[in-house]
Design a protein around this motif. Structure first.
Motif, short mmCIF file in Angstrom:
data_model
loop_
_atom_site.label_atom_id
_atom_site.label_comp_id
_atom_site.label_asym_id
_atom_site.label_seq_id
_atom_site.Cartn_x
_atom_site.Cartn_y
_atom_site.Cartn_z
N SER A 175 -55.60 12.27 -16.57
CA SER A 175 -54.71 12.28 -17.73
C SER A 175 -55.00 13.42 -18.70
N THR B 214 -54.58 16.66 -20.72
CA THR B 214 -53.30 17.19 -21.18
C THR B 214 -53.51 18.53 -21.86
N ILE C 62 -50.38 8.90 -23.91
CA ILE C 62 -49.26 8.52 -23.05
C ILE C 62 -49.59 8.84 -21.60
N ARG C 63 -50.22 10.00 -21.38
CA ARG C 63 -50.60 10.34 -20.01
C ARG C 63 -51.67 9.39 -19.46
N ILE D 71 -51.80 6.21 -20.23
CA ILE D 71 -51.02 5.02 -19.87
C ILE D 71 -50.28 5.24 -18.57
N GLU D 72 -49.85 6.47 -18.31
CA GLU D 72 -49.14 6.76 -17.06
C GLU D 72 -50.02 6.56 -15.84
N THR D 73 -51.37 6.60 -16.02
CA THR D 73 -52.25 6.33 -14.89
C THR D 73 -52.22 4.85 -14.51
N ALA E 170 -49.51 3.20 -13.87
CA ALA E 170 -48.28 2.93 -13.11
C ALA E 170 -48.57 2.43 -11.70
N TYR F 292 -44.18 -1.57 -14.80
CA TYR F 292 -44.57 -0.40 -15.60
C TYR F 292 -43.43 0.04 -16.53
N SER F 293 -42.23 0.15 -16.01
CA SER F 293 -41.11 0.61 -16.84
C SER F 293 -40.79 -0.37 -17.96
N PHE G 47 -42.15 0.26 -21.60
CA PHE G 47 -41.49 1.21 -22.49
C PHE G 47 -40.11 0.74 -22.91
#
Length: 209
Positions: free
Chosen positions: A44, A46, A76-77, A79-81, A83, A90-91, A94
């Motif tokens: 993650s 950035t 945010i990145r 949190i994207e881990t 998924a 996951y969706s 948000f």
């Protein structure tokens, strides 16, 4: 360490070019290697290029209010881990459905000024996990200075958006139990690496990070 030198102004802002930013490549590599040794989450990490018109104050320094935005991009990145274990849920995080992470609080320690032109690396180091929250250190490095310019300590809670109450991941069923396990594994890895880094670089003393 003095700021890195570049041949001309265009090279100094070459991080903005989609391909030709080789002048920053060795600077980037050094910070990424250091961050990983310190236990920051590699996946993650950035990179944020500074914007002269958006990020600076009248004193030609990055404005204090910009740093939470940089940290948010990194968080945010992180949190994207999540998924991979969250699947279809996951969706929903948000969309205000089911259970999702919410930033509850943080403190900001500004270490030194940063200024355009420069690019920043934002990294997250998870330090503790509880059934309904996790604690993280979010650090911002300057590529030109090869140094930390800002440091956040904060925590994120998991909310049940349907009830408006805190959610215990261990009691919420799947995929939330798996999410808790993933975060726990990240915490353990981060703490082990950070302790090793402290021992090698600080002689056993505790870092302020």
């Amino acid at each position: 360490m003095p700021p890195a030198k570049f041949a001309n102004p265009l090279e100094a802002s070459s991080y903005s070019h989609p391909i030709s930013n080789s002048a920053y490549a060795p600077l980037r590599q050094k910070i990424v290697e250091k961050a990983c040794l310190m236990g920051y989450d590699y996946d993650s990490l950035t990179e944020i290029g500074l914007d002269w018109s958006l990020d600076q104050d009248p004193n030609n320094h990055v404005t204090n209010s910009a740093y939470p935005r940089f940290a948010s991009a990194g968080n945010i990145r992180l949190i994207e881990t999540f998924a991979g274990v969250m699947g279809d849920k996951y969706s929903d995080m948000f969309k205000g459905k089911g259970i999702g992470p919410v930033l509850k609080g943080y403190t900001l320690d500004l270490k030194r000024p940063a200024a355009y032109p420069d690019a920043l690396i934002v990294g997250s180091r998870l330090s503790e996990i509880q059934p309904d929250r996790y604690f993280t250190t979010t650090t911002v490095w300057s590529l030109r200075q090869q140094a930390i310019v800002a440091d956040f300590k904060g925590y994120v809670v998991f909310m049940n958006f349907d009830t408006g109450r805190l959610a215990n991941l261990l009691e919420a069923g799947e995929p939330y139990v798996a999410l808790h396990s993933q975060i726990k594994a990240k915490v353990e890895k981060s703490n082990d690496l950070f302790a090793e880094w402290e021992h090698k670089n600080l002689g056993g003393k505790k870092s302020q990070l």
